[in-house]
Design a protein around this motif. Structure first.
Motif, short mmCIF file in Angstrom:
data_model
loop_
_atom_site.label_atom_id
_atom_site.label_comp_id
_atom_site.label_asym_id
_atom_site.label_seq_id
_atom_site.Cartn_x
_atom_site.Cartn_y
_atom_site.Cartn_z
N ARG A 188 11.67 33.19 84.79
CA ARG A 188 10.81 34.23 85.39
C ARG A 188 9.76 34.77 84.42
O ARG A 188 9.18 35.82 84.67
CB ARG A 188 11.71 35.38 85.87
CG ARG A 188 12.56 35.01 87.05
CD ARG A 188 13.34 36.21 87.54
NE ARG A 188 14.58 36.38 86.80
CZ ARG A 188 15.36 37.46 86.91
NH1 ARG A 188 15.00 38.46 87.69
NH2 ARG A 188 16.49 37.55 86.25
N ALA A 193 4.51 32.73 85.65
CA ALA A 193 3.66 33.30 86.70
C ALA A 193 2.20 32.95 86.43
O ALA A 193 1.42 32.68 87.37
CB ALA A 193 3.86 34.82 86.76
N ALA A 209 6.57 32.60 92.11
CA ALA A 209 6.66 32.44 90.65
C ALA A 209 6.76 33.82 90.00
O ALA A 209 6.07 34.75 90.40
CB ALA A 209 5.44 31.70 90.12
N GLY A 210 7.63 33.94 89.02
CA GLY A 210 7.91 35.24 88.44
C GLY A 210 9.24 35.78 88.98
O GLY A 210 9.79 36.74 88.45
N SER A 211 9.74 35.13 90.04
CA SER A 211 11.07 35.47 90.54
C SER A 211 11.97 34.24 90.33
O SER A 211 11.51 33.19 89.89
CB SER A 211 11.01 35.84 92.02
OG SER A 211 10.93 34.67 92.82
N ILE A 214 11.35 29.76 93.30
CA ILE A 214 9.95 29.34 93.45
C ILE A 214 9.89 28.28 94.54
O ILE A 214 10.67 27.33 94.53
CB ILE A 214 9.39 28.77 92.13
CG1 ILE A 214 9.50 29.80 91.00
CG2 ILE A 214 7.94 28.32 92.30
CD1 ILE A 214 8.99 29.30 89.66
#
Ligand code: UD1
Length: 415
Positions: A188, A193, A209-211, A214
């Motif tokens: 993450r 991201a 993205a970032g979690s 995805i």
């Protein structure tokens, strides 16, 4: 001269600007393999690892140029070589991220197997398993991993660990795969991201993205675009660490507090005050730091890359702190160098127990890698007498004008 000479310094004052993130810029450069034409990246740091990635792309037939404006342009022709040679991969493990884009665009890739380094054993099994899930097959021979595919097809991939590199490799492959890919337990980090934002700008369909989850909907083709690299949170942390040991008040221009949440919280526990500033992050430190316990974890946890800096800070903090490494094995090599400077650190398995001392004592030490090298320079700022950090080229891999920037804050560091 390949060394930094450091004398006791502080309090620090002024503004220092952070460059674009190394760990993002390198992957964005690799992502340019995904589309023909001219890509333009802004805020790419002037560091040795970027030069190495440029050399790798050039060796494949791309043209990489740094312009007067500071922008980096990458011209990607129709046909490119699909091999990453040992001489370059050996110098920079991040080279492995060309695997995903090459398989996606050309159905073949031959990449030298990265060796071990000071971080201990760093396998690429998760990279290969997730690309296999998309339909690639691999053989290894003569020190190379060779991948082939007749066309990648989206799949559900569950990563055993949220590996940054594996997430990036499979993401860059999935954008051109047929159908939908779901990456679960994805890394993450803000740099992931950033990569997804770049890919989306190129025409990809990446969600989440970032979690930890995805989702990628494969597209037929991508186009080259312009993009600005996210600021380097590890470089920003380096100036905060210098402030922590020297005291003073600084503004870290460009630093994204929201990318360093957990770190800022820990630094707060240690007595370093920070607050958002229109230009980045304001920070102040007065008196001696307080010890605290720290565990490294994948993002949003405390990054393993901050650890050498945190160990330097704990070395001169009031009390005892325990640092636990949960991401890499064997990433404590520089501890013996800090101890030679008078720190009291005992390493037990993946824990370091740090008993703070009032001041360190200057000594000749050797930089073993990028961040540890920077952390030894920071240690020199609070060490009586002269500290000489040898093998400065390791620091150049990740820091642009490191001594200049520290001098700008009033630190006594020369090259
Ligand atoms: C990236 C960063 C590095 C940072 C690290 C963790 C770059 C260029 N480097 O490295 O600065 O310290 O993330 O935040 O971006 N692993 C496996 N098999 C694999 C892949 C990884 O076992 O196939 C293990 C590694 O050995 C390690 C852990 O997973 O123990 C995390 O590694 P990973 O997140 O992949 O780090 P890198 O992408 O190599």
């Amino acid at each position: 001269m390949d060394r930094f000479v450091v004398h006791p310094s502080g309090p620090l004052e002024g503004t220092v600007a952070v460059a674009g993130a190394k760990n993002s810029a390198l992957k964005l450069m690799a992502a340019s393999l995904l589309a023909e034409g001219t890509h333009v990246l802004h805020n790419v740091p002037r560091i040795a690892d970027v030069d190495l990635m440029a050399d790798l792309l050039r060796s494949m037939g791309l043209a990489v140029e740094r312009h007067l404006t500071g922008a980096l342009s990458i011209d990607r022709p129709d046909e490119v070589g699909t091999e990453a040679p040992w001489e370059l991969v050996e110098k920079m493990r991040a080279s492995i991220v060309v695997l995903g884009p090459l398989l996606a665009r050309h159905g073949e890739a031959r990449v030298a197997l990265p060796g071990g380094d000071d971080f201990g054993h760093r396998p690429i099994d998760m990279h290969l398993a997730s690309l296999e899930a998309l339909g690639a097959s691999f053989t290894t021979a003569h020190g190379f991993v060779e991948g082939r595919t007749d066309g990648l097809v989206g799949a559900r991939i569950l990563l055993e660990f949220p590996s940054v590199g594996a997430t990036e490799n499979v993401l860059m492959a999935a954008v051109l795969a047929k159908g939908e890919t779901v990456i679960e337990n994805a890394a993450r980090e803000p740099e992931i991201a950033d990569l997804a934002a770049y890919l989306n700008r190129m025409g990809a369909k990446v969600f989440g993205a970032g979690s930890s989850t995805i989702v990628v909907e494969g597209v037929e083709e991508l186009v080259p675009v312009e993009h600005t690299v996210v600021p380097d949170r590890i470089e920003a942390a380096t100036f905060l660490a210098a402030l922590g040991v020297c005291g003073g008040e600084i503004v870290v221009q460009g630093a994204r507090g929201d990318h360093m949440h957990m770190l800022v919280q820990k630094l707060g526990d240690m007595g370093l005050r920070t607050s958002p500033h229109p230009d980045g992050l304001w920070a102040m430190a007065r008196g001696r730091l307080r010890a605290t316990d720290i565990a490294t974890l994948p993002y949003p946890g405390i990054a393993t890359d901050y650890k050498p800096l945190l160990l330097t800070m704990l070395s001169v903090a009031e009390g005892v702190g325990i640092v636990t490494e949960n991401v890499f094995s064997g990433r404590f090599r520089y501890v013996q160098e800090l101890n030679r400077m008078g720190a009291q650190i005992r390493v037990e398995d993946h824990h370091a127990i740090v008993r703070g001392v009032a001041r360190l004592s200057g000594a000749p030490v050797r930089a073993p890698d990028i961040r540890a090298g920077a952390a030894l320079v920071v240690a020199g700022l609070v060490a009586d007498g002269e500290t000489v950090v040898l093998d400065a080229h390791h620091v150049d891999r990740g820091y642009e004008r490191f001594d200049d920037k520290l001098r700008g804050l009033g630190a006594d560091v020369t090259r």
